[in-house]
Design a protein around this motif. Sequence first.
Motif, short mmCIF file in Angstrom:
data_model
loop_
_atom_site.label_atom_id
_atom_site.label_comp_id
_atom_site.label_asym_id
_atom_site.label_seq_id
_atom_site.Cartn_x
_atom_site.Cartn_y
_atom_site.Cartn_z
N LEU A 1 -17.90 56.92 -11.31
CA LEU A 1 -18.41 56.75 -12.68
C LEU A 1 -18.21 58.01 -13.50
O LEU A 1 -18.95 58.25 -14.47
N GLU B 1 -17.14 60.38 -16.31
CA GLU B 1 -16.91 60.15 -17.75
C GLU B 1 -17.34 58.75 -18.19
O GLU B 1 -16.86 58.25 -19.21
N LYS B 2 -18.20 58.10 -17.41
CA LYS B 2 -18.70 56.77 -17.79
C LYS B 2 -20.23 56.69 -17.71
O LYS B 2 -20.81 55.72 -18.19
N LEU B 3 -20.87 57.69 -17.13
CA LEU B 3 -22.30 57.60 -16.87
C LEU B 3 -23.07 58.33 -17.97
O LEU B 3 -22.83 59.50 -18.25
N TYR B 4 -24.01 57.61 -18.59
CA TYR B 4 -24.87 58.15 -19.64
C TYR B 4 -26.32 58.07 -19.18
O TYR B 4 -26.71 57.13 -18.47
N PRO C 1 -17.85 54.89 -28.89
CA PRO C 1 -17.53 55.83 -27.81
C PRO C 1 -17.20 57.23 -28.29
O PRO C 1 -17.63 58.21 -27.67
N GLN D 1 -20.33 58.84 -29.28
CA GLN D 1 -21.39 58.67 -28.28
C GLN D 1 -22.70 58.23 -28.96
O GLN D 1 -23.77 58.81 -28.77
N THR E 1 -23.49 62.43 -9.34
CA THR E 1 -22.49 61.93 -10.29
C THR E 1 -22.67 62.67 -11.60
O THR E 1 -23.75 62.60 -12.22
N HIS F 1 -21.90 62.09 -18.41
CA HIS F 1 -20.97 62.23 -19.54
C HIS F 1 -21.73 62.44 -20.85
O HIS F 1 -21.15 62.92 -21.84
N GLU G 1 -22.78 47.75 -9.58
CA GLU G 1 -22.44 49.00 -10.26
C GLU G 1 -23.19 50.18 -9.67
O GLU G 1 -22.70 51.31 -9.68
N TYR H 1 -21.54 52.44 -7.09
CA TYR H 1 -20.59 53.47 -7.48
C TYR H 1 -21.24 54.85 -7.58
O TYR H 1 -20.54 55.85 -7.77
#
Length: 691
Positions: free
Chosen positions: A21, A23-26, A51, A54, A127, A130, A221, A224
């Motif tokens: 994950l 650059e995909k996890l907020y 995106p 953000q 992880t 981002h 998900e 991951y």
Amino acid sequence: MANEEDDPIIQEIDVFLARSLLEKLYLFQYPIRPASMTYDDVTHLSAKIKPKQQKVELEMAIDTLNPNYCRSKGEQIALNVDGTCADETSTYSSKLMDKQTFCSSQAASNVSRYAAAIYKKGELHLTPLHGILQLRPSFTYLDKADAKHREREAANEGGDSSQDEAEDDVKQITVRFSRPETEQARQRRVQSYEFLQKRQAEEHWVHLHYYGLKDSRSEHERQYLFSQGHGLAENTELIKSPSEYLMMLMPPSVEEENEKPMAPSNVLSMAQLRTLPLADQIKILMKNVKVMPFANLLSLLGSGTDPTAVLRCVQQVALLVQGNWVVKSDVLYPKDTSSPHSGVPAEVLCRGRDFVMWKFTQDRWVVRKEVAAVTKLCPEDVKDFLEHMSVARINKGWEFMLPYDEDFVKKHPDIVQRQQMLWMGIQAKLEKVYNLLKEHLTPKKQEAQSAHPLLVSGEQRVNMAKAKVKQNYGQLEKEFQKQKAEMKSNDTSAKTDVPNIRIKEEPVSEEEPMDTSAHEGLNNGLVNGLHPAQGSMEPVNGHLPGGCIDRVAQELKAFVSSTFKKQFVLTLSELKRLFNLHLASLPPGHTLFSGISDKMLQDMVLDTGCKQILVPFPPQTAASPDELKVYALWEAGDTYDQHRQVLLELFSKNYRVRRNVIQSQLSQECGEDLNKQEVDRVLKVSFCSLW
């Protein structure tokens, strides 16, 4: 060794870096909720994200069955936002505030040091995050409610009014053709706040699907978050030497300086300013402030700055005007630039602004029309010049914004002399360019060389006013005696010598009597400007002799009655105007010349059967107090008495009434079905003086 024995290692945990994950996890930080309510229980209706920025918006359902939910408030908010009509565009289709929108903002600009961790079977999986977003309630529905309210007000005011409809005024439109945009202008436009806001608004929303905590997709998900391979080859980032690991924990300060948020190009903090050379500091300050005393400039540069060095640098970017420093024109208008208003090149703008600065070296006041006539520049450019260094004064012109700095002139005579020589050179150039005449310039300059007459104390002003009053009084006394002799020769029976009498302005309230005491030094035997020996018919401070009161009252009543029978509604201002016209038509010596005050006139209006209509004018109206006082004849004995009374009742509740409201009210009260033409006739007959 002793400390290590006191703090033994209990357990060693393997740490793994998960990349699935990346650059995909907020991380979302929700607002605080009551302990009894978790976000597992909240229903997410929709979600969307931009995106690049953000930026996230979440729409969540509100539990309207909760005992803490106020149903009446929810209904009122839905009514304010959507109104009474429900359609597809309605925010709250259930006519109840049953959902809440949350909008995100970045909690931290640098999130490289943050990670999400999950612990399982003696392993810690990390992880990297981002982004960290804080969700706050969005109140855009209040803006929608305000827009609805303004639309309703516009609809009410846009309908038929109580006055005749007129065609829209024809407005002159000025067409200007834009010049080709230079590279510097384009860079300034791209870096402007308005452009950045426009770019952000152009990015499209990406709609998302929300899955609950216990949903199968969420479970999938969540896997991951674990590292997919436990081999050391895939986790070399975690195998570092002690020095490298310490460097990762405490990076050099240079990196932090490179990561400072960027400010707009025209904004510079005082800390950053003081890192620049002294000449650049002074140039930036003068370019932004434009006009500044030398003492203020020193205070902005810091306590340890050498005043001599500041004087040397400030003369390169500014000129001395009335003891204050004004930034040079070529600093504000560099070469190869042009006016944003008219497209005039920088050289012409510099000449025009130099002319304005030179005018302020001659006098504290400058007239805008004179500058425009000489420089031949557009009004917008001239206004910019004047706003740089002066303040507009009503009915006077533009005054230099700072007082004359006499302290600086006394302390630095050599600087003042050098600046005067510079101004002489600038004056010579301006004379050639604008064809100025020297005989028109020299007197003004001589008057302006001395700053002392500009500083007048209060005592000096009082003495000057007294001297002027005594001088004027002598002239007025001679004219008065001359008029008195002429009037006696023409008409020996005339009791007055004042040919142009007007209604005397005095307070209506008896609680504030007029001050009749004579001024010190002006006690000349006059009472309100008239000699007491002019006859017994003259009033003293507004009070008539006893024998004249009845005759004056009869004459005044006759005038008021005849006036209101012709014009049924009048303001006090219009009534006074008509009374002055009536006085002008009377022969000399008439009883009404004895003096009628505002209070006497208003009392007589009420005694003749008229009523004062308290029209609720708006508080921000520009009308005078006399124009706000409205009087109307209640019963005139004609066929329109009842209609007129209905209209007066309407206008006593609102100063602006629509025609359809007037028509319906007249039909209801009078029992007649009036059409538009008949309503217009009633309005014209009743309010002809106000139309």
